[in-house]
Design a protein around this motif. Structure first.
Motif, mmCIF file in Angstrom:
data_model
loop_
_atom_site.group_PDB
_atom_site.id
_atom_site.type_symbol
_atom_site.label_atom_id
_atom_site.label_comp_id
_atom_site.label_asym_id
_atom_site.label_seq_id
_atom_site.Cartn_x
_atom_site.Cartn_y
_atom_site.Cartn_z
ATOM 1 N N ALA A 40 46.554 14.901 15.355
ATOM 2 C CA ALA A 40 47.454 13.828 16.179
ATOM 3 C C ALA A 40 48.742 14.473 16.396
ATOM 4 O O ALA A 40 49.138 14.343 17.589
ATOM 5 C CB ALA A 40 47.177 12.709 15.464
ATOM 6 N N ALA A 41 49.533 15.072 15.490
ATOM 7 C CA ALA A 41 50.540 15.664 15.624
ATOM 8 C C ALA A 41 50.478 16.761 16.854
ATOM 9 O O ALA A 41 51.599 16.818 17.899
ATOM 10 C CB ALA A 41 51.358 16.122 14.400
ATOM 11 N N LEU A 42 49.479 17.716 16.689
ATOM 12 C CA LEU A 42 49.404 18.755 17.923
ATOM 13 C C LEU A 42 49.168 18.069 19.257
ATOM 14 O O LEU A 42 49.725 18.559 20.135
ATOM 15 C CB LEU A 42 48.429 19.662 17.537
ATOM 16 N N ILE A 43 48.089 16.835 19.234
ATOM 17 C CA ILE A 43 47.915 16.234 20.433
ATOM 18 C C ILE A 43 49.179 15.661 21.009
ATOM 19 O O ILE A 43 49.564 15.612 22.155
ATOM 20 C CB ILE A 43 46.901 15.239 20.206
ATOM 21 N N GLY A 44 50.137 15.170 20.260
ATOM 22 C CA GLY A 44 51.310 14.605 20.505
ATOM 23 C C GLY A 44 52.286 15.515 21.236
ATOM 24 O O GLY A 44 53.041 15.230 22.105
ATOM 25 N N ALA A 45 52.326 16.657 20.644
ATOM 26 C CA ALA A 45 53.087 17.714 20.971
ATOM 27 C C ALA A 45 52.615 18.272 22.519
ATOM 28 O O ALA A 45 53.501 18.554 23.337
ATOM 29 C CB ALA A 45 53.121 18.894 20.146
ATOM 30 N N ILE B 174 54.475 22.187 18.894
ATOM 31 C CA ILE B 174 53.387 23.073 18.843
ATOM 32 C C ILE B 174 53.514 23.942 17.588
ATOM 33 O O ILE B 174 52.641 24.175 16.896
ATOM 34 C CB ILE B 174 53.099 23.759 20.091
ATOM 35 N N ILE B 175 54.677 24.526 17.507
ATOM 36 C CA ILE B 175 54.983 25.509 16.272
ATOM 37 C C ILE B 175 54.778 24.836 14.918
ATOM 38 O O ILE B 175 54.068 25.104 14.113
ATOM 39 C CB ILE B 175 56.226 25.976 16.444
ATOM 40 N N GLY B 176 55.466 23.663 14.866
ATOM 41 C CA GLY B 176 55.295 22.710 13.558
ATOM 42 C C GLY B 176 53.994 22.335 13.256
ATOM 43 O O GLY B 176 53.429 22.029 12.165
ATOM 44 N N GLY B 177 53.305 21.794 14.427
ATOM 45 C CA GLY B 177 51.889 21.427 14.341
ATOM 46 C C GLY B 177 51.075 22.460 13.842
ATOM 47 O O GLY B 177 50.063 22.252 12.828
ATOM 48 N N LEU C 63 53.481 10.312 17.872
ATOM 49 C CA LEU C 63 52.459 11.030 17.346
ATOM 50 C C LEU C 63 52.840 12.218 16.375
ATOM 51 O O LEU C 63 52.442 12.368 15.368
ATOM 52 C CB LEU C 63 51.470 11.592 18.310
ATOM 53 N N MET C 64 53.874 12.792 16.941
ATOM 54 C CA MET C 64 54.574 13.828 16.072
ATOM 55 C C MET C 64 55.307 13.245 14.872
ATOM 56 O O MET C 64 55.302 13.872 13.796
ATOM 57 C CB MET C 64 55.563 14.593 16.775
#
Length: 115
Positions: A51-56, A10-13, A69-70
């Motif tokens: 998509a990366a945030l959804i994966g997180a 979440i932080i990285g996204g 996804l991340m």
């Protein structure tokens, strides 16, 4: 491990999404000024980061899909922005989140074999 993957992802996204939105805004200003740009690249760059945030967010329930996804978001971010200091921050966070997500899957497999 899944909680660590969730937090790092979440932080990285969010950092990557901020970069993407700023880049999208600058690209929009450039296209308004008459410079030719590809609208598809800006759309894909924002979609990868979402998509990366959804994966997180889903790494605790489905660790394999969330980690994948991340990882795709991190790789896509490097491909679009290049490998530099600014891209390194969210890519490392998303990459570590993906790694922890994959390790969380193995942790679940070990717990199911013990039961």
């Amino acid at each position: 491990m899944k909680t660590g993957a969730l937090v790092l992802g979440i932080i990285g996204g969010l950092i990557a999404l901020i970069y993407g939105l700023v880049g999208y805004g600058i690209g929009s200003l450039g296209s308004a000024a008459g410079a030719e740009g590809s609208g598809m690249v800006t759309l894909v760059s924002i979609a990868l980061l979402i998509a990366a945030l959804i994966g997180a967010g889903m790494v605790k329930a489905k660790p394999v899909i969330g980690a994948a996804l991340m990882a795709i978001g991190a790789i896509g971010f490097v491909l679009i922005l290049g490998f530099n200091f600014f891209s390194l921050i969210p890519v490392v966070l998303l990459g570590l989140g993906a790694l922890l997500g994959f390790l969380g899957m193995q942790e679940d497999a070990r717990q199911s074999t013990k039961a």
